[in-house]
Design a protein around this motif. Sequence first.
Motif, short mmCIF file in Angstrom:
data_model
loop_
_atom_site.label_atom_id
_atom_site.label_comp_id
_atom_site.label_asym_id
_atom_site.label_seq_id
_atom_site.Cartn_x
_atom_site.Cartn_y
_atom_site.Cartn_z
N PRO A 44 43.40 -68.87 -40.16
CA PRO A 44 42.35 -69.00 -39.14
C PRO A 44 41.26 -67.95 -39.19
CG PRO A 44 44.29 -68.00 -38.19
CD PRO A 44 44.64 -68.31 -39.61
N VAL A 45 41.38 -66.91 -40.04
CA VAL A 45 40.36 -65.86 -40.02
C VAL A 45 40.04 -65.38 -41.44
CG1 VAL A 45 42.04 -63.99 -39.68
CG2 VAL A 45 39.66 -63.66 -38.98
N VAL A 46 38.76 -65.19 -41.68
CA VAL A 46 38.27 -64.60 -42.93
C VAL A 46 37.50 -63.34 -42.56
CG1 VAL A 46 36.77 -64.89 -44.94
CG2 VAL A 46 38.10 -66.84 -44.09
N VAL A 47 37.77 -62.24 -43.25
CA VAL A 47 37.16 -60.96 -42.95
C VAL A 47 36.31 -60.51 -44.14
CG1 VAL A 47 37.57 -58.56 -42.30
CG2 VAL A 47 39.12 -60.34 -41.48
N LEU A 48 35.01 -60.35 -43.93
CA LEU A 48 34.11 -59.81 -44.95
C LEU A 48 33.95 -58.32 -44.69
CD1 LEU A 48 31.21 -62.44 -45.14
CD2 LEU A 48 33.22 -62.24 -46.61
N CYS A 49 34.30 -57.51 -45.68
CA CYS A 49 34.22 -56.05 -45.53
C CYS A 49 33.20 -55.48 -46.50
CB CYS A 49 35.59 -55.42 -45.82
SG CYS A 49 36.90 -55.98 -44.76
N LEU A 60 27.62 -64.94 -43.92
CA LEU A 60 28.07 -65.58 -42.69
C LEU A 60 27.15 -66.74 -42.32
CD1 LEU A 60 29.18 -62.61 -40.38
CD2 LEU A 60 30.62 -64.16 -41.71
N GLN A 61 25.85 -66.52 -42.47
CA GLN A 61 24.91 -67.60 -42.16
C GLN A 61 25.03 -68.74 -43.18
OE1 GLN A 61 21.18 -67.15 -40.58
NE2 GLN A 61 21.80 -65.56 -39.18
N VAL A 75 28.54 -71.69 -35.53
CA VAL A 75 27.68 -70.71 -34.86
C VAL A 75 27.86 -69.36 -35.54
CG1 VAL A 75 29.44 -70.14 -33.12
CG2 VAL A 75 27.03 -69.67 -32.65
N CYS A 76 26.75 -68.65 -35.69
CA CYS A 76 26.78 -67.29 -36.26
C CYS A 76 26.01 -66.38 -35.31
CB CYS A 76 26.15 -67.27 -37.65
SG CYS A 76 26.18 -65.64 -38.43
N ILE A 77 26.65 -65.34 -34.86
CA ILE A 77 26.00 -64.44 -33.92
C ILE A 77 26.49 -63.02 -34.15
CG2 ILE A 77 27.71 -64.78 -32.09
CD1 ILE A 77 25.28 -64.78 -30.12
N SER A 78 25.60 -62.05 -33.99
CA SER A 78 25.96 -60.65 -34.17
C SER A 78 26.50 -60.07 -32.87
CB SER A 78 24.74 -59.85 -34.62
OG SER A 78 25.01 -58.46 -34.57
N ILE A 79 27.49 -59.22 -33.00
CA ILE A 79 28.01 -58.52 -31.83
C ILE A 79 26.89 -57.74 -31.14
CG2 ILE A 79 29.50 -56.61 -31.10
CD1 ILE A 79 31.02 -59.17 -31.49
N ALA A 80 25.93 -57.24 -31.92
CA ALA A 80 24.80 -56.51 -31.33
C ALA A 80 24.04 -57.37 -30.34
CB ALA A 80 23.87 -56.02 -32.44
N LEU A 131 37.57 -68.67 -37.86
CA LEU A 131 36.82 -67.48 -37.43
C LEU A 131 36.51 -66.63 -38.65
CD1 LEU A 131 35.79 -65.47 -35.24
CD2 LEU A 131 38.12 -64.53 -35.18
N LEU A 132 35.25 -66.24 -38.77
CA LEU A 132 34.84 -65.31 -39.83
C LEU A 132 34.20 -64.10 -39.16
CD1 LEU A 132 33.93 -68.45 -40.90
CD2 LEU A 132 33.89 -67.13 -43.02
#
Length: 232
Positions: A44-49, A60-61, A75-80, A131-132
């Motif tokens: 369920p999750v992919v993490v880009l480091c 991500l986009q 949807v793609c959104i920044s935590i900022a 979730l990414l």
Amino acid sequence: MTASQLVLGVKLRDDARFDNFHGDRNTGAAQRLESVCQQPHDMPVVVLCGDADTGKSHLLQAVCHLGEKQGRAAVCISIAELEPFGPDALSGLETHEIVCLDDVDRIAGQRVWEEAIFHLYNRILDRGGLLLVSLADLPASLPFELPDLISRFSHGLVIQLGIYRDEDRLTILRARAEKRGLVMADDVASYIMRRAPRRLGDLLGILDILDENSLQAQRRLTIPFVKTVMGW
């Protein structure tokens, strides 16, 4: 304000796709990510480091563009962008089949935010979504306080991105210039590379300035013109 209200204003960049992710350094990582998104996902999750200058936001986009092409809500959104509204802004994001959260390391050490992302993860998992997230470093190397969140991220698909070399930055610069219809000769490209800051974001910002001034002045890119515009 809820996420369902917020995401209405979030627009994907047209230039952020897999087919225009240039630079050899991270090509393999991009191909792996695209492959994951083309197939039914088994996690369920992919993490880009990676560093801030490695193309995480672009990828991500690109995932969202691909998802929408497949007919999947994304949807793609920044935590900022979400921080001013607090953790409750994450509510409702799970209604999308693909949720991309950029710069999640910004909230490392903020327990309320970490718990909100953990609960979002669980809601996405329950709905069979994906979730990414992007992080500045490996999950265990960041100051997250919630062990369960570190565990979920660490056991997802972790893809590491490397800092671009000069030849990659040059390739990206010329590809972006070509896409804008700007003719950039070898000597001009080399001159810009010698003068520009090393951050890719700054380099592409210079391209924005040159593009705008070239259009206004109806001038092609030459070294004297670049010198004048940039004050070098």
